[in-house]
Design a protein around this motif. Structure first.
Motif, short mmCIF file in Angstrom:
data_model
loop_
_atom_site.label_atom_id
_atom_site.label_comp_id
_atom_site.label_asym_id
_atom_site.label_seq_id
_atom_site.Cartn_x
_atom_site.Cartn_y
_atom_site.Cartn_z
N VAL A 190 3.33 -2.98 -3.01
CA VAL A 190 3.75 -2.96 -1.60
C VAL A 190 2.77 -2.13 -0.77
O VAL A 190 2.35 -2.55 0.33
CB VAL A 190 5.18 -2.41 -1.47
CG1 VAL A 190 5.57 -2.24 -0.01
CG2 VAL A 190 6.16 -3.34 -2.16
N LEU A 193 -0.52 -4.07 -0.45
CA LEU A 193 -0.39 -5.20 0.47
C LEU A 193 -0.29 -4.72 1.91
O LEU A 193 -0.78 -5.39 2.83
CB LEU A 193 0.81 -6.05 0.09
CG LEU A 193 0.62 -6.88 -1.19
CD1 LEU A 193 1.92 -7.55 -1.59
CD2 LEU A 193 -0.47 -7.92 -1.00
N ASP A 194 0.37 -3.58 2.14
CA ASP A 194 0.40 -3.01 3.50
C ASP A 194 -1.02 -2.69 3.97
O ASP A 194 -1.39 -3.02 5.12
CB ASP A 194 1.27 -1.75 3.52
CG ASP A 194 2.75 -2.08 3.45
OD1 ASP A 194 3.12 -3.23 3.76
OD2 ASP A 194 3.54 -1.19 3.07
N ARG A 249 4.16 -9.49 -0.04
CA ARG A 249 4.63 -8.13 0.25
C ARG A 249 6.15 -8.12 0.40
O ARG A 249 6.83 -7.22 -0.11
CB ARG A 249 3.96 -7.63 1.53
CG ARG A 249 4.22 -6.17 1.83
CD ARG A 249 5.21 -6.00 2.93
NE ARG A 249 5.39 -4.60 3.29
CZ ARG A 249 6.40 -4.15 4.03
NH1 ARG A 249 7.31 -5.01 4.50
NH2 ARG A 249 6.51 -2.87 4.30
#
Length: 478
Positions: A190, A193-194, A249
């Motif tokens: 996560v 992907l951010d 995500r």
């Protein structure tokens, strides 16, 4: 009453029952049928699974609603760290709970297996003859018979049960570590992907600015329509490049929150270090990781347990080849000729292995021990090979990250400085400067992809090792 009179009474009762009306009988049968139909039927396995899932879902929704009403806000925390996520996932995992329950059951079976070899004593009373009682010479003998186990039988049963405890403990530890590796990977996924979405948005913004620049150049006759169309197409492609990472995500975030027992739609912010700039994990040596895997993997523990059980069965089979007590009985005989208290008796039986020497059991136990030894060696070899393969992949992925950081990042930083100087001195136009800025953002996207591959390799290595990967002391680990 004579036997003939008894059968005559039975015939009269049968005749009376046949002369009665059949309605009460039919009504009784009907009542029994209704009761049988009204009895709840046992659900099959799939239906019970569906019912359990529905109950768990309803209980979870009720608990969330109750927690929200009690606190006056959402039950989910505002921020979540990776260590908190791991702890919450362990408490919510049904697999970990099942493994812990199996471990507790295996521990309870150790004493049960040892106690099962000791059979309860048997109280024996000899038969009393009626003629002796009428002649006032009754003879009665009472005793307690004990069947002692063979030497090593209780220890062998306990060894097999302890091996099950070792297997259950290893399976519990492996389930916990696999869950931890999965949660940590989802957490890093996560965050990565951010960061990747942020870098892709920078690329898209740069390309939009390039499209605006080309449109302005066309308006003043300094560019062509083809350049404008290509810039617009590049901007549209950049906008679509973020769709797939954004979907991944959301999937990873929902999976993470579900594993920690939170609503996937809860507004929880993940707190962690920037994984793109974080240093690589200082992996332990290959020998240390292999030894850790051999200590933690349940397959090795199971093979070792089978080896121990085969040894115990072989020892027990060899004890059967020797004579041993089949029973010991202590008693007392009551008779008119018995002088109290000298009526104590002792009786014993010894099994002589003459016809059955148990040679086949010994041969089977020896063959099983050889097979268990080879299975154990094969498991050790397989686990070591898995650790080496995953370690090579992790090191290769880490080398790619380090090489990219060492070569590309300094060039990216230097290009940024030079572009700023060139723009300040008006040596290049805005279109070229935006092109260089786009390449800088694309380099960051490439770095994030390499870091994701490295983190995935670490997660796979953590699973096969079943423990920490770094070379720090246990007290220094978080």
């Amino acid at each position: 009453m004579k036997i003939a009179d008894f059968f005559a009474m039975l015939r009269r009762l049968s005749a009376r029952a046949a002369a009665r009306p059949a309605a009460p009988v039919l009504s009784s049968v009907a009542c029994l049928s209704l009761l049988a139909c009204a009895a709840p039927a046992q659900l099959e396995g799939p239906e019970r699974a569906v019912a359990l899932y529905r109950e768990a879902r309803a209980a979870k929704a009720e608990a969330r609603a109750r927690a929200g009403l009690a606190a006056g806000r959402s039950a989910a925390p505002r921020e979540l760290s990776v260590d908190e996520a791991v702890a919450m996932a362990r408490e919510q995992s049904g697999t970990v709970a099942a493994m812990r329950a199996r471990e507790a059951t295996a521990r309870a079976q150790v004493d049960a297996a040892s106690a099962a070899t000791y059979r309860n004593p048997e109280v024996r009373i000899s038969q009393l003859r009626l003629d002796q009682a009428l002649d006032r010479e009754p003879r009665l003998a009472a005793g307690v018979r004990i069947r002692p186990p063979r030497p090593g039988e209780a220890g062998a049963a306990a060894d097999v049960a302890r091996a099950d405890v070792d297997v259950a403990r290893a399976e519990t530890r492996t389930a916990e570590l696999e869950l931890e590796a999965e949660v940590r990977w989802l957490f890093d996924e996560v965050l990565l992907l951010d960061a990747e979405l942020e870098a892709l948005e920078a690329v898209a913004a740069t390309r939009r600015r390039l499209a605006d620049q080309e449109r302005a150049r066309v308006a003043v006759s300094q560019g062509t329509a083809v350049d404008e169309a290509m810039a617009a197409l590049s901007a549209a492609v950049a906008e679509e490049d973020g769709a797939e990472p954004r979907a991944r995500r959301e999937v990873a975030r929902a999976a993470l929150l579900e594993r920690v027992g939170l609503d996937p739609a809860a507004p929880v912010r993940l707190v962690g270090d920037p994984v793109a700039t974080a240093p690589l994990v200082a992996l332990a040596s290959e020998e240390a990781l292999i030894e850790a895997a051999l200590r933690n993997r349940p397959e090795v523990a199971l093979a070792a347990a089978e080896l121990d059980a085969a040894g115990a069965e072989g020892a027990l089979a060899r004890t059967l080849r020797w004579p041993w007590l089949s029973f010991i009985e202590f008693g007392y005989e009551f008779s008119p000729a018995t002088r109290d208290p000298l009526g104590w008796t002792l009786e014993a039986g010894i099994e002589l292995p003459l016809f059955d020497t148990h040679a086949s059991e010994v041969a089977a136990a020896d063959a099983g021990a050889i097979a268990a030894q080879r299975t154990f060696a094969a498991e050790v070899q397989r686990v070591a090979r898995e650790v080496r393969d995953r370690l090579r992949e992790a090191r290769a992925a880490g080398a790619l990250v380090e090489e990219f950081r060492a070569r590309a990042l300094p060039a990216v930083e230097r290009a940024g400085v030079e572009v700023a100087r060139a723009l300040e001195s008006r040596q290049i136009d805005g279109v070229r400067a935006l092109g260089l800025e786009e390449r800088r953002a694309a380099a960051r996207v490439k770095l994030l992809k390499l870091v994701r591959e490295y983190r995935t390799a670490l997660a796979e290595l953590r699973i096969v090792v079943g423990g920490p990967l770094d070379a720090r002391a246990p007290a220094d680990r978080r």
